[in-house]
Write an enzyme that holds these catalytic residues in place. Structure first.
Site, PDB file in Angstrom:
ATOM      1  NE  ARG A  96      36.179  41.528  49.405  1.00  0.00           N
ATOM      2  CZ  ARG A  96      35.611  40.486  48.826  1.00  0.00           C
ATOM      3  NH1 ARG A  96      36.238  39.844  47.879  1.00  0.00           N
ATOM      4  NH2 ARG A  96      34.432  40.082  49.227  1.00  0.00           N
ATOM      5  CD  GLU A 155      38.008  41.945  43.319  1.00  0.00           C
ATOM      6  OE1 GLU A 155      38.152  41.061  44.187  1.00  0.00           O
ATOM      7  OE2 GLU A 155      37.081  41.921  42.484  1.00  0.00           O
ATOM      8  CE  LYS A 207      26.968  33.063  34.605  1.00  0.00           C
ATOM      9  NZ  LYS A 207      28.217  33.625  35.131  1.00  0.00           N
TER      10      LYS A 207
HETATM   11  C1  LIG Z   1      34.795  41.063  45.009  1.00  0.00           C
HETATM   12  C2  LIG Z   1      33.996  41.000  43.725  1.00  0.00           C
HETATM   13  N1  LIG Z   1      34.617  41.168  42.534  1.00  0.00           N
HETATM   14  C3  LIG Z   1      33.907  41.116  41.387  1.00  0.00           C
HETATM   15  C4  LIG Z   1      32.561  40.906  41.412  1.00  0.00           C
HETATM   16  C5  LIG Z   1      31.754  40.948  40.109  1.00  0.00           C
HETATM   17  N2  LIG Z   1      31.113  39.658  39.840  1.00  0.00           N
HETATM   18  C6  LIG Z   1      29.816  39.448  40.094  1.00  0.00           C
HETATM   19  S1  LIG Z   1      29.304  37.912  39.721  1.00  0.00           S
HETATM   20  C7  LIG Z   1      30.846  37.510  39.127  1.00  0.00           C
HETATM   21  C8  LIG Z   1      31.087  36.145  38.578  1.00  0.00           C
HETATM   22  C9  LIG Z   1      30.712  35.099  39.580  1.00  0.00           C
HETATM   23  O1  LIG Z   1      30.981  33.837  39.062  1.00  0.00           O
HETATM   24  P1  LIG Z   1      30.483  32.558  39.852  1.00  0.00           P
HETATM   25  O2  LIG Z   1      30.767  32.708  41.300  1.00  0.00           O
HETATM   26  O3  LIG Z   1      31.066  31.363  39.188  1.00  0.00           O
HETATM   27  O4  LIG Z   1      28.915  32.591  39.692  1.00  0.00           O
HETATM   28  P2  LIG Z   1      28.037  32.360  38.366  1.00  0.00           P
HETATM   29  O5  LIG Z   1      27.611  33.731  37.923  1.00  0.00           O
HETATM   30  O6  LIG Z   1      28.872  31.680  37.336  1.00  0.00           O
HETATM   31  O7  LIG Z   1      26.896  31.549  38.808  1.00  0.00           O
HETATM   32  C10 LIG Z   1      31.723  38.579  39.261  1.00  0.00           C
HETATM   33  C11 LIG Z   1      33.128  38.590  38.827  1.00  0.00           C
HETATM   34  C12 LIG Z   1      31.964  40.744  42.677  1.00  0.00           C
HETATM   35  N3  LIG Z   1      30.653  40.567  42.807  1.00  0.00           N
HETATM   36  N4  LIG Z   1      32.701  40.781  43.803  1.00  0.00           N
END
Ligand SMILES: Cc1ncc(C[n+]2csc(CCOP(=O)(O)OP(=O)(O)O)c2C)c(N)n1
Length: 637
Positions: free
Chosen positions: A388, A360, A283
């Site tokens: 959700r 969630e 990342k």
């Molecule tokens: C249902 C939901 N909960 C929380 C979020 C907030 N959120 C956005 S990106 C993220 C982290 C995503 O991590 P990952 O899938 O590993 O992707 P990366 O950013 O590491 O590439 C979160 C918690 C969301 N988008 N959807």
């Protein structure tokens, strides 16, 4: 002209040499950094998928083949490779490119919902449909992060995909070890174990020798659970967990080795059944500030953490104070410890905070369990993500009258994240929940006050909702009305024309409206209800003393606070008319919070004009001049 400026679509990638691809990757990274540091946006995640996205677009034939980005925050590179370089500078600006895939923007964009963990389900449906429609040459590709893979929906999808043995579906797990913060849980440990596995080195051989059409094995869900247990120990069998589920697993491979990723994708495409390709990426790669950022690898710029002066920070500070006083208060976050303001609570009480991952639904029912055992959980969550877990809130918490406090950050208009991030639903869906109490603080002092009141409630759930951004100035009450605060009585010499009830910070907007109306001889009483559910019965008596009741809320108009007030007045046979102002029940686009509020009419000038017209319609003689000015569209200043 840069190489990137010559890319008008995926077809322009296909003839590039390896050396040109490396140059292109560099240009993409430069543009990502330059743009997002100016416009704001998701930087770290996109820097990590540059080579991966190039490889996907070289191997597959979008839009005939379908590419689904889970969450969609990592789709900037995809935007750049599908004809949007020239407009990229407008990212997240009103009228500009959205921060997520957008069907209106491009035929290459399919899923625009930014709520995580849905990609595998979309992909499952798409692949099934192409099979049924007799289009076997189309491939569906889902890109899902290790964070999004902690969401329950992803596992429900995997269980189904595993049994659709001839689905042309490729799941790319983009494993960077991070969600917002380092990804947590058993799955994360399993992936971490795979990452350090020596077989990583020999993966090309592995692809060649094992990705042949062999029968898939394993009883789906039992096998997975079993796989999770043994997988952590069994690092020499990295594919075990997924293959126990009946999925063809390939990897892990280096997601920054474009040529290697292409090779793996071509094999996966030709396999003819569902394949899970596990790629390891970094990342923030290519930007030292992101790579070295120990909080979230610059997941977002500016950082989503709880900065001083924000609602999130005020909540976070008060949680620490409550935590020190009440050892039964615990906190839950769904992968958003810093953004929700819980980081200080976690530092002070590390044993009393639970990060459950992007989960969630589990967060809410787990909170129910904690409450059943005598604790008072505070579930800190962005308003939009509580959608959700509606059933869990209704049936698992409220039906059992459990003392769980939901703290809904980003309630109301959020801004540049657009339609799927506006927290405009909670004020309505929580109104439906029997026994739920909803508090809407108007300023920092009320956040503390109402949070303390909420955690004192022991016979059922409570909500405390507040918007994104900085808290405004504090306003003290001039009187109380039942449990509500009266912030302003009609100015000297004016009648009690309008009873204006503003939920949360909208009470302060109400004060500005009252100033404007006073100039035109309209007297306004401004009330902050503090609790928007249940509606305080004292409103019925107050309404009878006015000629018009007005409610203002930063929430969808359907079924929100305004409708609850109107219902209360009907139930008490109060025949004073009610005007309810809120967000239109539409998917609102992106822009700054102020821009979106203005377009929705939730600014003092617009409200004042609407109210003046309503008063004039009812008593034409009293406010004739003002009404004429208003209907002719002149501002009521
Ligand atoms: C249902 C939901 N909960 C929380 C979020 C907030 N959120 C956005 S990106 C993220 C982290 C995503 O991590 P990952 O899938 O590993 O992707 P990366 O950013 O590491 O590439 C979160 C918690 C969301 N988008 N959807």
């Amino acid at each position: 002209m840069t190489l990137l400026e010559c890319i008008n679509g995926p077809e322009d990638l296909k003839g590039l040499s390896q050396e040109q691809l490396t140059r292109l990757a560099g240009e993409i990274r430069d543009l990502l950094i330059e743009t997002t540091t100016r416009t704001s946006g998701h930087l770290g995640p996109n820097l990590g998928v540059v080579e991966l996205t190039i490889a996907i677009h070289r191997v597959f034939d979008s839009p005939r083949d379908k590419i689904v980005f889970d969450t969609g925050h990592q789709a900037y590179v995809h935007k750049l490779l599908t004809g949007r370089v020239a407009r990229f500078g407008t990212l997240r600006q009103r009228g500009g490119l959205t921060g997520y895939p957008s069907r209106a923007e491009s035929e290459h964009d399919l899923v625009e919902n930014s709520h995580a963990s849905t990609s595998l389900s979309y992909a499952d449906g798409l692949a099934k449909a192409y099979k049924l429609r007799g289009e076997p040459d189309r491939t569906v590709v889902a890109v899902i992060g290790d964070g999004a893979l902690t969401g329950g929906m992803a596992w429900e999808a995997l269980n189904n995909i595993a049994s659709a043995k001839d689905s042309r579906l490729i799941m790319i797990v983009n494993d960077n070890g991070w969600s917002y913060q380092p990804t947590i849980g058993g799955l994360a440990e399993h992936l971490a174990a795979i990452r350090v596995n020596p077989r990583y080195e020999h993966v090309l051989d592995y692809i060649k020798t094992t990705l042949s059409r062999t029968p898939l094995v394993g009883a789906p869900i039992y096998g997975t659970l079993h796989g999770i247990k043994k997988g952590i120990k069994d690092v020499l069998q990295p594919q075990v967990m997924f293959e126990d589920l009946g999925l063809k697993y390939v990897g892990p491979i280096d997601g920054h080795d474009e040529r290697l990723v292409e090779t793996a994708l071509r094999h996966a495409r030709d396999f003819g059944g569902p394949v899970l390709l596990h790629v390891i990426t970094k990342k923030g790669l290519g930007y030292a500030e992101a790579e070295q950022n120990t909080v979230d690898c610059l997941h977002q710029v500016p950082a989503a953490g709880a900065a001083p002066g924000t609602w999130s920070r005020v909540f976070g500070d008060e949680m620490v104070a409550i935590g020190a006083r009440r050892s039964d208060v615990v906190a839950i976050t769904a992968a958003m410890l810093h953004p929700t303001g819980l980081a200080q609570f976690a530092a002070a009480f590390p044993d009393r905070v639970y990060d459950v991952g992007i989960a969630e639904q589990h967060a809410v029912t787990s909170a129910a369990g904690l409450a059943m055992a005598g604790l008072h959980p505070v579930v800190a969550i962005y308003s939009t993500f509580l959608n959700r877990a509606f059933d869990q809130t209704l049936m698992d918490v409220a039906l059992h009258q459990l003392p769980v406090t939901f703290v809904l950050d980003r309630a109301g208009v959020t801004g540049p994240d657009g339609a799927s991030h506006h927290g405009m639903w909670d004020g309505s869906i929580m109104q439906l929940v029997p026994g739920m109490k909803i508090a809407a603080p108007r300023d920092a002092r009320r956040v503390a006050e109402l949070l303390n009141e909420a955690v004192e409630v022991s016979g059922g759930p409570t909500v405390v909702r507040f918007p994104k951004g900085k808290v405004g100035g504090e306003v003290e009450a001039v009187a109380t009305l039942g449990g509500m605060d009266v912030l302003r009585s009609p100015a000297e010499g004016l009648a009690a024309d309008v009873l204006l009830v503003g939920a949360g910070p909208m009470a302060l907007t109400g004060l500005e409206v009252a100033d404007r109306l006073a100039v035109h001889g309209i007297g306004v009483t401004v009330v902050d209800p503090r609790w928007t559910k249940p509606v305080d019965e004292a409103l019925a008596g107050a309404a009878r003393q006015h000629r018009l009741v007005v409610t203002v809320e930063d929430n969808g108009r359907a079924g929100g606070f305004g409708d609850a007030v109107a219902r209360l007045l009907r139930d008490h046979d109060v025949d004073v008319p009610v005007k309810t102002f809120g967000l239109p029940q539409e998917f609102l686009s992106h822009g700054t919070r102020d821009e979106v509020l203005e377009e929705a009419g939730l600014i003092p000038q617009h409200l004042a004009r609407q109210i003046t017209e309503a008063v004039a319609r009812r008593s034409p003689g009293d406010v004739r001049e003002t009404a004429t000015a208003a209907t002719e569209g002149q501002p009521v200043e």
